[in-house]
Structure formats: C-alpha cells, structure tokens
Design an enzyme around this catalytic site. Structure first.
Site, PDB file in Angstrom:
ATOM      1  N   ASN A 216      -7.670   0.940   6.073  1.00  0.00           N
ATOM      2  CA  ASN A 216      -9.063   0.514   6.080  1.00  0.00           C
ATOM      3  C   ASN A 216      -9.127  -0.917   5.540  1.00  0.00           C
ATOM      4  OD1 ASN A 216      -9.921   3.066   6.976  1.00  0.00           O
ATOM      5  ND2 ASN A 216     -10.013   3.839   4.883  1.00  0.00           N
TER       6      ASN A 216
ATOM      7  N   HIS B  30      -3.583  -0.853   0.872  1.00  0.00           N
ATOM      8  CA  HIS B  30      -2.973   0.480   0.818  1.00  0.00           C
ATOM      9  C   HIS B  30      -2.950   1.110   2.195  1.00  0.00           C
ATOM     10  CE1 HIS B  30      -7.280   0.697  -0.128  1.00  0.00           C
ATOM     11  NE2 HIS B  30      -7.302   1.857   0.502  1.00  0.00           N
TER      12      HIS B  30
ATOM     13  N   HIS C 172      -2.972   4.711   4.072  1.00  0.00           N
ATOM     14  CA  HIS C 172      -3.184   6.152   3.943  1.00  0.00           C
ATOM     15  C   HIS C 172      -2.198   6.851   4.874  1.00  0.00           C
ATOM     16  CE1 HIS C 172      -7.384   6.000   2.136  1.00  0.00           C
ATOM     17  NE2 HIS C 172      -7.337   4.796   2.691  1.00  0.00           N
TER      18      HIS C 172
HETATM   19  P1  5GP Z   1     -10.113   3.129   0.940  1.00  0.00           P
HETATM   20  O1  5GP Z   1     -11.473   3.768   1.020  1.00  0.00           O
HETATM   21  O2  5GP Z   1     -10.167   1.827   0.161  1.00  0.00           O
HETATM   22  O3  5GP Z   1      -9.410   2.988   2.256  1.00  0.00           O
HETATM   23  O4  5GP Z   1      -9.201   4.129   0.129  1.00  0.00           O
HETATM   24  C1  5GP Z   1      -9.233   4.236  -1.252  1.00  0.00           C
HETATM   25  C2  5GP Z   1      -8.675   5.585  -1.575  1.00  0.00           C
HETATM   26  O5  5GP Z   1      -8.342   5.596  -2.943  1.00  0.00           O
HETATM   27  C3  5GP Z   1      -9.658   6.751  -1.353  1.00  0.00           C
HETATM   28  O6  5GP Z   1      -9.101   7.666  -0.431  1.00  0.00           O
HETATM   29  C4  5GP Z   1      -9.825   7.353  -2.745  1.00  0.00           C
HETATM   30  O7  5GP Z   1      -9.913   8.752  -2.719  1.00  0.00           O
HETATM   31  C5  5GP Z   1      -8.587   6.870  -3.466  1.00  0.00           C
HETATM   32  N1  5GP Z   1      -8.758   6.703  -4.895  1.00  0.00           N
HETATM   33  C6  5GP Z   1      -9.790   6.068  -5.514  1.00  0.00           C
HETATM   34  N2  5GP Z   1      -9.610   6.069  -6.844  1.00  0.00           N
HETATM   35  C7  5GP Z   1      -8.427   6.711  -7.063  1.00  0.00           C
HETATM   36  C8  5GP Z   1      -7.707   7.032  -8.263  1.00  0.00           C
HETATM   37  O8  5GP Z   1      -8.108   6.721  -9.386  1.00  0.00           O
HETATM   38  N3  5GP Z   1      -6.539   7.707  -8.101  1.00  0.00           N
HETATM   39  C9  5GP Z   1      -6.066   8.067  -6.864  1.00  0.00           C
HETATM   40  N4  5GP Z   1      -4.902   8.737  -6.821  1.00  0.00           N
HETATM   41  N5  5GP Z   1      -6.728   7.774  -5.730  1.00  0.00           N
HETATM   42  C10 5GP Z   1      -7.894   7.111  -5.821  1.00  0.00           C
END
Ligand code: 5GP
Ligand code: ZN
Length: 112
Positions: A85, A98, A100
């Site tokens: 993303n 990151h 996924h």
């Molecule tokens: P994005 O929405 O930026 O693509 O993904 C961020 C991801 O980080 C989300 O899937 C969310 O669940 C995960 N995430 C957010 N905060 C934390 C955290 O403190 N620990 C872990 N393990 N994952 C997190």
C-alpha cells in the site's frame, strides 16, 4: 525517532518475529486480514515505495525475495498475495515501507 516500524525493528516495541536478515525484518501483523499476514520491512527507514531511490533497487528485490521465502516457510504452496500500500489513496497507514504477505485463504480480485 518516532516511526512505529523503526521502533519495532529496534525492538523498542514488541512484535512476533517471522524472519530476519541483515537488511530486513518480518513480523506478524497485529490485525491479521488472513490466516497468514506478515509484514516485511527494510531495517533502513524508507517512508514508502514512492520514497525509494535508485540506490534502493537491490533492497527492493531483497524484500520481494524475503516475502517469497516467508510464504514458502508458512506453507503457502497454493498461493498468496504480496501487497505494498502506497500513499493515502493506496491505503498506507504506517509511513515505513512494508510488504504485506497474505495467505491461507483465497484472495479476491479486484481488491477493495
Ligand atoms: P498499511 O495500512 O500501512 O499498508 O499497513 C500497516 C499495517 O501495520 C496494518 O496492517 C496494521 O495492522 C499493522 N500494524 C499497525 N500497528 C502495528 C503494530 O504496532 N504492530 C504490528 N505487528 N502491526 C501493526
Ligand atoms: Zn521507520
């Protein structure tokens, strides 16, 4: 240093490790969207895919390769999805690049 994933990489915030090497760290997503949901991050802070520079080309390949190794390690032989993303419209909520790695169920297309 205020970046959440930098703190996770440094061990200042706990996480469940899945894979690590000299350039990357992978850990379980805190809100899994599939039976397997792993985040793969570079140890170096890069804000997003859009923030990657020419000198990050090899690192980007390294992260993709790590994602595939993790999927194999997790037994995702039937397939999986790797998602990056990027930016507000891309649904990015943490500003540290990151990947996924999602698997263990069928993934629909198109995504939401
Ligand atoms: P994005 O929405 O930026 O693509 O993904 C961020 C991801 O980080 C989300 O899937 C969310 O669940 C995960 N995430 C957010 N905060 C934390 C955290 O403190 N620990 C872990 N393990 N994952 C997190
Ligand atoms: Zn960071």
């Amino acid at each position: 240093m205020s970046c959440l994933f930098c703190k996770i990489v440094e061990g200042q915030i706990p996480s469940t490790p899945v894979y690590q090497d000299e350039l990357s760290y992978a850990f379980a997503d805190i809100h899994p969207q599939a039976p397997v949901h792993v985040l793969v991050v570079p140890r170096e802070h890069i804000a997003s895919l859009d923030g990657a520079e020419e000198n990050h080309r090899a690192l980007l390949g390294h992260l993709m390769h790590a994602a595939a190794r993790i999927a194999q390690q997790k037994g995702l032989g039937k397939g999986y999805r790797v998602v990056v993303n990027t930016g507000a419209d891309g649904g990015q909520t943490v500003d540290h690049l990151h990947l996924h790695v999602l698997g263990g169920r069928h993934m629909a297309w198109p995504p939401g």
